[in-house]
Enzyme design. Structure first.
Site, short mmCIF file in Angstrom:
data_model
loop_
_atom_site.label_atom_id
_atom_site.label_comp_id
_atom_site.label_asym_id
_atom_site.label_seq_id
_atom_site.Cartn_x
_atom_site.Cartn_y
_atom_site.Cartn_z
N LYS A 297 0.83 -1.21 0.00
CA LYS A 297 0.00 0.00 0.00
C LYS A 297 0.86 1.26 0.00
O LYS A 297 0.57 2.21 -0.70
CB LYS A 297 -0.88 0.07 1.26
CG LYS A 297 -2.00 -0.91 1.34
CD LYS A 297 -2.95 -0.59 2.50
CE LYS A 297 -2.27 -0.46 3.85
NZ LYS A 297 -1.74 -1.73 4.39
N ARG B 281 11.99 -1.19 10.86
CA ARG B 281 10.78 -0.81 11.60
C ARG B 281 10.62 -1.71 12.81
O ARG B 281 10.67 -2.93 12.70
CB ARG B 281 9.56 -0.92 10.68
CG ARG B 281 9.02 0.44 10.28
CD ARG B 281 7.88 0.31 9.34
NE ARG B 281 6.70 -0.27 9.99
CZ ARG B 281 5.55 -0.42 9.36
NH1 ARG B 281 5.43 -0.06 8.11
NH2 ARG B 281 4.52 -0.95 10.00
N ARG C 165 -0.31 -8.42 13.55
CA ARG C 165 -0.88 -7.44 12.60
C ARG C 165 -1.76 -8.13 11.58
O ARG C 165 -2.78 -7.60 11.15
CB ARG C 165 0.25 -6.63 11.94
CG ARG C 165 0.71 -5.46 12.82
CD ARG C 165 2.16 -5.09 12.59
NE ARG C 165 2.43 -4.60 11.26
CZ ARG C 165 3.64 -4.65 10.68
NH1 ARG C 165 4.67 -5.18 11.31
NH2 ARG C 165 3.80 -4.19 9.47
N ARG D 175 12.14 -7.23 4.33
CA ARG D 175 12.44 -5.81 4.19
C ARG D 175 13.24 -5.35 5.40
O ARG D 175 13.00 -5.74 6.52
CB ARG D 175 11.17 -4.97 3.95
CG ARG D 175 10.28 -4.71 5.15
CD ARG D 175 9.03 -3.92 4.70
NE ARG D 175 8.11 -3.77 5.83
CZ ARG D 175 6.83 -3.42 5.70
NH1 ARG D 175 6.30 -3.20 4.52
NH2 ARG D 175 6.07 -3.29 6.77
N ARG E 91 -9.50 1.27 9.01
CA ARG E 91 -9.04 -0.08 9.30
C ARG E 91 -10.04 -0.84 10.15
O ARG E 91 -9.79 -2.01 10.47
CB ARG E 91 -7.74 0.00 10.07
CG ARG E 91 -6.49 -0.36 9.28
CD ARG E 91 -5.37 -0.11 10.24
NE ARG E 91 -4.15 -0.80 10.02
CZ ARG E 91 -3.11 -0.27 9.40
NH1 ARG E 91 -3.19 0.90 8.82
NH2 ARG E 91 -1.99 -0.92 9.34
P1 ADP Z 1 1.17 -1.92 8.21
O1 ADP Z 1 0.15 -1.69 7.13
O2 ADP Z 1 2.42 -2.55 7.69
O3 ADP Z 1 0.65 -2.63 9.44
P2 ADP Z 1 1.11 0.93 8.93
O4 ADP Z 1 2.29 1.81 8.76
O5 ADP Z 1 -0.07 1.19 8.09
O6 ADP Z 1 1.69 -0.54 8.73
O7 ADP Z 1 0.64 0.97 10.47
C1 ADP Z 1 1.54 0.74 11.53
C2 ADP Z 1 0.79 0.73 12.86
O8 ADP Z 1 0.16 2.01 13.09
C3 ADP Z 1 -0.37 -0.26 12.95
O9 ADP Z 1 0.07 -1.57 13.32
C4 ADP Z 1 -1.25 0.38 14.03
O10 ADP Z 1 -0.73 0.16 15.33
C5 ADP Z 1 -1.11 1.85 13.72
N1 ADP Z 1 -2.18 2.33 12.78
C6 ADP Z 1 -2.01 2.81 11.52
N2 ADP Z 1 -3.19 3.13 10.96
C7 ADP Z 1 -4.14 2.86 11.88
C8 ADP Z 1 -5.57 2.96 11.91
N3 ADP Z 1 -6.27 3.40 10.84
N4 ADP Z 1 -6.21 2.57 13.03
C9 ADP Z 1 -5.55 2.12 14.10
N5 ADP Z 1 -4.21 1.99 14.15
C10 ADP Z 1 -3.50 2.34 13.06
#
Ligand code: ADP
Length: 185
Positions: free
Chosen positions: A15, A132, A143, A128, A89
């Site tokens: 994404k 992180r 996740r 990767r 989400r």
């Molecule tokens: P990935 O898609 O690889 O899990 P992201 O960078 O999108 O990584 O998100 C990293 C973390 O940030 C998530 O695991 C969550 O803890 C938090 N996060 C991001 N977006 C949201 C959201 N819309 N609602 C709740 N938590 C979020």
């Protein structure tokens, strides 16, 4: 009205890569909630402190916290096409999004699902090396579990509303990008 698009997909679906391309090639302002939260942590803000524990465990931060963040961020982007990366989400977030966008005179035009099977996700994330903190085996499993449990219901949610566009995210990035462009036409 300027378009507002949401990208859905599991962690590791690419994404972020696709969001960057849509920004560079199609002029979208991308709003990545994961990136916003990581920046808040790096800057040591109050928000950063509140979300750290959830992120490190691979869990979602509470809906009210993230909805507030998105609301503020979208408010600053009036008149520009917006791409949401990583939001909504949960069904609660999707319901709230309608109100957030409506308050800005916007509405969601499409939700693009970047679809990738779990085994590909695990392989990609473990390969990767961006350092992180949440890219370790236990957190990735968590996740993915959270994705299937909390986020996947949005596929049916947006399908029912005629907004879902499904793209095969297991392809090369160029092919995924082309499919997304086609889905948005
Ligand atoms: P990935 O898609 O690889 O899990 P992201 O960078 O999108 O990584 O998100 C990293 C973390 O940030 C998530 O695991 C969550 O803890 C938090 N996060 C991001 N977006 C949201 C959201 N819309 N609602 C709740 N938590 C979020």
């Amino acid at each position: 009205m300027e378009p507002t698009i949401a990208l859905l997909g599991p962690p590791g679906s690419g994404k972020g890569t696709q969001a960057a391309r849509l920004r560079d090639e199609a002029g979208f302002v991308t709003l990545s909630t994961g990136e916003l939260l990581r920046q808040a942590r790096a800057a040591g803000t109050e928000l950063g402190g509140r979300v750290a524990g959830y992120m490190d465990a691979g869990d979602l931060v509470p809906d009210d916290v993230i909805v507030h963040v998105v609301c503020d961020a979208v408010g600053e982007l009036a008149g520009r096409p917006v791409l949401l990366d990583g939001f909504p989400r949960t069904v609660g977030q999707a319901d709230a999004l309608g109100g957030v966008l409506g308050g800005q005179g916007r509405e969601l035009r499409a939700a693009v699902l970047v679809d990738v099977p779990d085994d590909v996700v695990v392989e990609r994330i473990m390969g990767r090396h961006q350092g992180r903190a949440d890219d370790n085996p236990e957190t990735v499993r968590e996740r993915l579990r959270v994705y299937h449990h909390e986020t996947e219901p949005l596929v049916a949610y947006y399908e029912e509303r005629g907004l879902l566009r499904r793209v095969d995210g297991a392809q090369e990035p160029d092919a995924v990008a082309a499919d997304i462009q086609a889905a948005l036409e």
